[in-house]
Scaffold this active site. Structure first.
Site, PDB file in Angstrom:
ATOM      1  N   ASP A 221     -86.409 100.334  89.903  1.00 38.55           N
ATOM      2  CA  ASP A 221     -87.248  99.947  88.756  1.00 38.55           C
ATOM      3  C   ASP A 221     -88.052  98.695  89.094  1.00 38.55           C
ATOM      4  OD1 ASP A 221     -85.854 101.897  86.928  1.00 38.55           O
ATOM      5  OD2 ASP A 221     -84.176 100.601  87.484  1.00 38.55           O
TER       6      ASP A 221
ATOM      7  N   GLU B 233     -86.543 106.309  94.717  1.00 36.76           N
ATOM      8  CA  GLU B 233     -87.979 106.583  94.562  1.00 36.76           C
ATOM      9  C   GLU B 233     -88.835 105.776  95.536  1.00 36.76           C
ATOM     10  OE1 GLU B 233     -89.342 107.098  90.587  1.00 36.76           O
ATOM     11  OE2 GLU B 233     -91.301 106.238  91.010  1.00 36.76           O
TER      12      GLU B 233
HETATM   13  O1  TRH Z   1     -82.452 101.334  94.551  1.00 41.68           O
HETATM   14  P1  TRH Z   1     -82.784 102.739  94.306  1.00 41.68           P
HETATM   15  O2  TRH Z   1     -81.673 103.667  94.355  1.00 41.68           O
HETATM   16  O3  TRH Z   1     -83.514 102.869  92.927  1.00 41.68           O
HETATM   17  C1  TRH Z   1     -83.289 103.918  92.034  1.00 41.68           C
HETATM   18  C2  TRH Z   1     -84.389 104.877  91.935  1.00 41.68           C
HETATM   19  O4  TRH Z   1     -85.607 104.259  91.768  1.00 41.68           O
HETATM   20  C3  TRH Z   1     -84.148 105.826  90.812  1.00 41.68           C
HETATM   21  O5  TRH Z   1     -85.194 106.721  90.683  1.00 41.68           O
HETATM   22  C4  TRH Z   1     -83.992 105.043  89.558  1.00 41.68           C
HETATM   23  O6  TRH Z   1     -83.732 105.858  88.501  1.00 41.68           O
HETATM   24  C5  TRH Z   1     -82.861 104.090  89.741  1.00 41.68           C
HETATM   25  O7  TRH Z   1     -83.120 103.249  90.827  1.00 41.68           O
HETATM   26  C6  TRH Z   1     -82.652 103.270  88.524  1.00 41.68           C
HETATM   27  O8  TRH Z   1     -83.854 103.226  95.406  1.00 41.68           O
HETATM   28  P2  TRH Z   1     -85.413 102.901  95.585  1.00 41.68           P
HETATM   29  O9  TRH Z   1     -86.223 103.526  94.521  1.00 41.68           O
HETATM   30  O10 TRH Z   1     -85.717 103.291  96.945  1.00 41.68           O
HETATM   31  O11 TRH Z   1     -85.525 101.341  95.443  1.00 41.68           O
HETATM   32  C7  TRH Z   1     -85.091 100.468  96.422  1.00 41.68           C
HETATM   33  C8  TRH Z   1     -86.025  99.302  96.527  1.00 41.68           C
HETATM   34  O12 TRH Z   1     -85.455  98.289  97.336  1.00 41.68           O
HETATM   35  C9  TRH Z   1     -87.349  99.665  97.189  1.00 41.68           C
HETATM   36  O13 TRH Z   1     -88.401  98.962  96.547  1.00 41.68           O
HETATM   37  C10 TRH Z   1     -87.209  99.145  98.600  1.00 41.68           C
HETATM   38  C11 TRH Z   1     -86.368  97.925  98.359  1.00 41.68           C
HETATM   39  N1  TRH Z   1     -85.597  97.436  99.509  1.00 41.68           N
HETATM   40  C12 TRH Z   1     -85.864  96.169  99.978  1.00 41.68           C
HETATM   41  O14 TRH Z   1     -86.773  95.484  99.493  1.00 41.68           O
HETATM   42  N2  TRH Z   1     -85.111  95.695 101.016  1.00 41.68           N
HETATM   43  C13 TRH Z   1     -84.115  96.414 101.595  1.00 41.68           C
HETATM   44  O15 TRH Z   1     -83.446  95.926 102.526  1.00 41.68           O
HETATM   45  C14 TRH Z   1     -83.870  97.728 101.102  1.00 41.68           C
HETATM   46  C15 TRH Z   1     -82.795  98.574 101.733  1.00 41.68           C
HETATM   47  C16 TRH Z   1     -84.626  98.207 100.050  1.00 41.68           C
END
Ligand code: TRH
Length: 385
Positions: A25, A281
């Site tokens: 989010d 996402e």
């Molecule tokens: O963290 P998530 O599992 O988020 C999820 C999904 O968005 C899902 O659809 C939603 O319903 C739920 O949250 C509430 O996975 P996502 O979407 O990949 O988000 C991870 C974020 O973290 C992304 O912006 C990349 C960031 N990130 C970093 O900045 N540094 C890191 O080291 C890593 C591993 C990720």
């Protein structure tokens, strides 16, 4: 994009984000807010109810203050005791979050009501095309609209910063930049090793994958950012309390735990790797821009509705692949999302590696033909006024 004269005076956007769980989010809204400021010259206030998740990807965030500026974005803590605030020209409620009622009143009290949009979750399902841009509910005389990101024409597209693919390509063609970046994370990549990043939810199938990698003739270096999959990694290694910096070797596989890094560093990590396991996402989309083969762990939803989303994406993604490559990658993704053993699927996928690598590049270029999501939002606003 050239700005219309009316837009010049309507440049204030409010984005509201409730952190349900995880990082998606805040990850999506922070990325969108920065891009709107940097590329579209609008003033953005990003209202976030939980600054701790935000701090993980933007360590400059001070979680104790109500108002701060980060990379040109005004970050506001969306506290339970809402203080009166003037409504902006464009209001985005991310992922159907409920706006404060006093703010909704402020929207209705404006002389010209704002453009109010719900930024939805990403889905490759066909119905998204029919619903994107449609009016939703009304509050008093203020109309809300659906805005759907997506992979197909007729959707709102995907978040993609200007010049992203060029920067990625340059980085991927520069072994020294990659080496220096990995070293900054404490990673020393063995020259012959394939590099895999692993960002996933808990997954009972992980042991079978690590087994396959350990007994492979090619060495593999698996990089695991701190997070929910670590418990499965610990069980497989037979260790406890894995933390960033931990490094374990089991036969042909080296498993290394990384700290959770800033969003732009996470991009670079994806760009360095030969294969990226991603989730949710935003990381899922970033892995597509990395133009390397990937494995998606979709966010689980009630009544398994996420499985329809998985199938919808697969149906689009595998177009253009040979039948055996299609079967291999689809089988791998399905088994991973079911928490099943993936050993055989991994071996089949490896057999089609060159084809899958080429396909990842083609897919990335095809997706980049669509307007990016921030530009699509600005265009939507332009059409609306
Ligand atoms: O963290 P998530 O599992 O988020 C999820 C999904 O968005 C899902 O659809 C939603 O319903 C739920 O949250 C509430 O996975 P996502 O979407 O990949 O988000 C991870 C974020 O973290 C992304 O912006 C990349 C960031 N990130 C970093 O900045 N540094 C890191 O080291 C890593 C591993 C990720």
């Amino acid at each position: 994009m050239p700005e219309m004269p009316q837009m010049k005076k309507n440049r204030r956007w409010d984005i509201f984000c409730t952190v349900v769980d995880n990082y998606g989010d805040i990850g999506v809204t922070w990325r969108l807010a920065r891009q709107l400021v940097a590329e579209h010259g609008v003033a953005v206030r990003l209202w976030v109810d939980d600054l701790r998740a935000f701090e993980r990807m933007c360590p400059e965030i001070d979680i104790h203050i109500a108002q701060q500026w980060q990379q040109g974005v005004e970050v506001r803590h969306w506290a339970a005791d809402w203080q009166p605030a003037e409504a902006a020209d464009v209001v985005i409620a991310a992922f159907a979050c409920q706006l404060p009622s006093a703010y909704m009143d402020a929207m209705a009290e404006r002389e010209k009501p704002p453009l109010w949009m719900n930024l939805d979750y990403l889905s490759a399902e066909d119905w998204v095309i029919g619903c994107h841009g449609l009016p939703s509910v009304k509050f008093k005389h203020v109309q809300k609209f659906f805005f759907f990101p997506g992979f197909q024409k007729g959707t709102g597209g995907l978040l993609r910063e200007s010049g992203l693919l060029e920067r990625r390509q340059q980085f991927q063609q520069d072994p020294e930049a990659q080496r220096a970046f990995l070293q900054s994370l404490g990673v020393d990549r063995a020259p012959a090793a394939q590099l895999i990043s692993l960002f996933a939810y808990e997954n009972t199938g992980l042991a079978s994958w690590l087994d396959a990698l350990a007994s492979d003739s090619t060495p593999t270096h698996v990089l695991v950012p701190e997070g929910r999959i670590l418990g499965d990694v610990e069980r497989w290694l037979g260790v406890s309390d894995l933390k960033a910096g931990a490094l374990h070797v089991r036969e042909a596989v080296t498993v290394q735990v990384l700290p959770f890094v800033r969003q732009d560093q996470y991009d670079q990590l994806l760009w360095c790797c030969d294969f990226n396991a991603v989730r949710g996402e935003d990381s899922f989309v970033r892995a597509q821009w990395a133009a390397r083969p990937l494995l998606w762990h979709i966010y689980q939803q009630e009544e398994d509705v996420h499985l329809d989303k998985l199938e919808a994406f697969l149906a689009l993604y595998v177009k253009g692949l040979s039948e055996p490559a299609r079967e291999a990658i689809s089988g791998l993704w399905r088994a991973w999302n079911a928490g099943e053993k993936i050993t055989d699927h991994w071996h089949s996928t490896r057999k089609h590696w060159p084809e899958l690598e080429k396909h990842a590049q083609t897919w990335c270029l095809e997706q980049a033909l669509q307007a990016d999501l921030a530009t699509a939002l600005v265009q939507f606003y332009g059409n609306w006024i």
